[in-house]
Design a protein around this motif. Structure first.
Motif, PDB file in Angstrom:
ATOM      1  N   ARG A 106       0.840  -1.192   0.000  1.00 38.59           N
ATOM      2  CA  ARG A 106       0.000   0.000   0.000  1.00 38.59           C
ATOM      3  C   ARG A 106       0.881   1.250   0.000  1.00 38.59           C
ATOM      4  NH1 ARG A 106      -4.444  -0.789   4.581  1.00 38.59           N
ATOM      5  NH2 ARG A 106      -5.428   0.861   3.351  1.00 38.59           N
ATOM      6  N   VAL A 115      -1.946   5.571   2.564  1.00 38.13           N
ATOM      7  CA  VAL A 115      -2.788   6.669   2.103  1.00 38.13           C
ATOM      8  C   VAL A 115      -4.250   6.398   2.414  1.00 38.13           C
ATOM      9  CG1 VAL A 115      -3.536   7.895   0.035  1.00 38.13           C
ATOM     10  CG2 VAL A 115      -1.136   7.279   0.306  1.00 38.13           C
ATOM     11  N   GLU A 116      -4.678   5.183   2.282  1.00 33.00           N
ATOM     12  CA  GLU A 116      -6.071   4.860   2.574  1.00 33.00           C
ATOM     13  C   GLU A 116      -6.385   5.071   4.043  1.00 33.00           C
ATOM     14  OE1 GLU A 116      -6.853   0.998   1.210  1.00 33.00           O
ATOM     15  OE2 GLU A 116      -6.600   1.467  -0.916  1.00 33.00           O
ATOM     16  N   GLU A 197     -12.406   7.470  -5.364  1.00 28.45           N
ATOM     17  CA  GLU A 197     -11.369   7.275  -4.354  1.00 28.45           C
ATOM     18  C   GLU A 197     -10.692   5.912  -4.494  1.00 28.45           C
ATOM     19  OE1 GLU A 197     -13.029   7.897  -0.550  1.00 28.45           O
ATOM     20  OE2 GLU A 197     -13.466  10.030  -0.861  1.00 28.45           O
ATOM     21  N   HIS A 198     -11.479   4.863  -4.827  1.00 26.58           N
ATOM     22  CA  HIS A 198     -10.847   3.548  -4.902  1.00 26.58           C
ATOM     23  C   HIS A 198      -9.919   3.445  -6.113  1.00 26.58           C
ATOM     24  CE1 HIS A 198     -14.351   3.102  -7.580  1.00 26.58           C
ATOM     25  NE2 HIS A 198     -13.663   2.149  -8.190  1.00 26.58           N
ATOM     26  N   GLN A 200      -8.163   6.050  -7.311  1.00 26.73           N
ATOM     27  CA  GLN A 200      -6.968   6.777  -6.893  1.00 26.73           C
ATOM     28  C   GLN A 200      -6.104   5.938  -5.961  1.00 26.73           C
ATOM     29  OE1 GLN A 200      -8.283  10.470  -5.206  1.00 26.73           O
ATOM     30  NE2 GLN A 200      -8.967  11.325  -7.174  1.00 26.73           N
ATOM     31  N   ALA A 201      -6.759   5.217  -5.046  1.00 23.31           N
ATOM     32  CA  ALA A 201      -5.997   4.359  -4.132  1.00 23.31           C
ATOM     33  C   ALA A 201      -5.260   3.253  -4.891  1.00 23.31           C
ATOM     34  CB  ALA A 201      -6.930   3.754  -3.085  1.00 23.31           C
ATOM     35  N   GLU A 202      -5.923   2.681  -5.932  1.00 20.67           N
ATOM     36  CA  GLU A 202      -5.270   1.637  -6.708  1.00 20.67           C
ATOM     37  C   GLU A 202      -4.086   2.200  -7.495  1.00 20.67           C
ATOM     38  OE1 GLU A 202      -8.232  -0.138  -9.119  1.00 20.67           O
ATOM     39  OE2 GLU A 202      -9.304  -1.084  -7.439  1.00 20.67           O
ATOM     40  N   ASP A 204      -2.239   4.724  -6.556  1.00 18.19           N
ATOM     41  CA  ASP A 204      -1.169   4.940  -5.574  1.00 18.19           C
ATOM     42  C   ASP A 204      -0.472   3.631  -5.223  1.00 18.19           C
ATOM     43  OD1 ASP A 204      -1.835   7.599  -5.610  1.00 18.19           O
ATOM     44  OD2 ASP A 204      -3.149   7.473  -3.855  1.00 18.19           O
ATOM     45  N   ASP A 205      -1.257   2.549  -5.120  1.00 21.87           N
ATOM     46  CA  ASP A 205      -0.654   1.255  -4.793  1.00 21.87           C
ATOM     47  C   ASP A 205       0.260   0.774  -5.916  1.00 21.87           C
ATOM     48  OD1 ASP A 205      -1.974   1.254  -2.411  1.00 21.87           O
ATOM     49  OD2 ASP A 205      -3.647  -0.001  -3.088  1.00 21.87           O
TER      50      ASP A 205
END
Length: 424
Positions: A106, A115-116, A197-198, A200-202, A204-205
């Motif tokens: 993550r 970040v999450e 948001e999900h 963006q989180a992916e 970032d991962d």
């Protein structure tokens, strides 16, 4: 001296029916058989979907069992171990497949947390204050000021009387003749849609994964269970419809078979003598029973092991199989049909013995050759696996000796096997 009589050109001279009457009788029998087949087809289409789903069960069971054994073997365990049988049964009963996934690291923020996690903490804090977390973020951005910039002096006024040196006063007529051009407005920049948001989180991962060492052994592994995709596939749009029609036709043929045989038998029996009809009345039910026994053995006892062997054989060559609907239905129909025909062996032996082509002593003395022929026939009628071959060969060997007993103890009747007897 009498000359031998010439053979009769008309085969229907001694018959009570003319050739035209025979054709009319055949046409009537076929019309009745086709009519009952159409009625059976209409009834069979109602149950066609159930039949297709039912014949898929041996394939689904074989694929699920194969997938469970393969998943256990890939993890260095023995699928035949008794301690692992509850796990295997659980996977088969619930249609699950074992899958191992690698967890992506993550993305880490400035605080050292993911970040999450930071986003979740901000959202929770905003909910406690009763405001939207997006509004809080916009408010923080608007109140922030850049550092290192001087504040302009509001008391300083520009000198309106100052004139640049060396400039001439423009002519009023010339100024009136030349219109002033409006200043070009800058083109607005296209607004970018904000990603969820999900997503963006992916992203970032994935950026964090690129920044780390790309090594599968370093990533964390996790075992998961997902629903299995065991089943049939159709490669053509009309394939499912055609299989539905074929399944309905097969059901209709089975349901209407008594009336179909009745009409066909009405045509055939007209050309038989009374004693010949009696043979049909006796041996036809025996033939039907033997055929049904072969079909049941193939579908309920052999088909599952044949499919398991084929799946294992393809896996040995690293070939993943995707069963096709039309091919599987043809295979399901042909295999039981081959078993049903092979189970007619006792009646064939009795028929040949009554015609004088073989004797009971010849059958008994040639039993070794008969077993060899049965083994070759079993190899041809079944796939190239030992299980199905033995499953067909053993019953045929038993039926061979049953045929010897039938030839020995069933008495000879009039006509079939009797010496030059004309019942007329």
């Amino acid at each position: 001296m009498e000359l031998p009589s010439r053979p009769k050109d008309n085969l229907f001279d001694d018959s009570t029916m003319t050739f035209g009457e025979h054709l009319e009788e055949l046409r009537r029998a076929l019309r009745g058989a086709v009519l009952w087949l159409a009625i059976g087809l209409g009834v069979g289409l109602i149950f066609a979907n159930r039949l297709v789903n039912y014949v898929q069960e041996p394939l689904r069971a074989a694929i699920l069992s194969f997938q469970a054994d393969r998943a256990i073997a890939r993890r260095g365990l023995d699928p035949e171990n008794e301690q692992l049988q509850p796990l295997k049964q659980f996977l088969v009963d619930n249609s699950f497949e074992i899958e191992t996934v690698l967890l992506v690291p993550r993305a880490v923020g400035e605080s050292g947390k993911a970040v999450e996690d930071d986003a979740a903490e901000e959202k929770a804090a905003a909910e406690e204050k009763g405001s939207d977390p997006k509004d809080e973020k916009d408010k923080k951005d608007s109140t922030a000021k850049p550092t290192g910039t001087a504040k302009p002096d509001s008391t300083a006024k520009p000198d309106s009387t100052a004139k640049p040196e060396g400039t001439a006063k423009p002519d009023s007529k010339q100024a009136a003749a030349v219109p002033s051009e409006p200043a070009a407005e800058p083109e607005p920049e296209p607004e970018l849609e904000e990603l969820p948001e999900h997503i963006q989180a992916e992203q970032d991962d994935l950026q964090a994964l690129l920044g780390s060492e790309l090594n599968a052994d370093v990533l964390q592994r996790q075992t998961m269970l997902r629903p299995s995709r065991a089943g049939l596939n159709a490669h053509k749009s009309e394939e499912g419809f055609m299989i539905w029609i074929k399944a309905g036709l097969m059901i209709g043929a089975v349901l209407a078979s008594p009336m179909i045989f009745y009409h066909l038998w009405g045509f055939v029996s007209a050309g038989l003598y009374q004693h010949e009809r009696q043979y049909v009345y006796v041996y036809l039910p025996v033939s039907v029973v033997l055929f049904a026994a072969g079909v049941c053995l193939a579908f309920f006892g052999v088909l599952y092991y044949v499919l398991s062997f084929l799946l294992t054989f393809n896996a040995g060559m690293s070939v993943d199989i995707q069963p096709r609907l039309s091919y599987y239905m043809s295979f399901v129909l042909l295999l039981p049909l081959g078993f049903g025909v092979a189970f007619q062996l006792p009646l064939v032996m009795l028929f040949l013995e009554r015609l004088g082509m073989f004797t009971v002593e010849a059958y008994i003395s040639s039993w070794r050759i008969a077993i060899l022929v049965i083994a070759v026939a079993s190899m041809i009628l079944t796939p190239a696996d030992v299980t199905s071959m033995v499953a067909l060969a053993v019953p045929l060997i038993f039926l061979y000796f049953l045929g010897i007993l039938m030839c020995k103890y069933i008495p000879r009747g009039r006509g079939l096997g009797s010496a030059a007897l004309d019942p007329r």
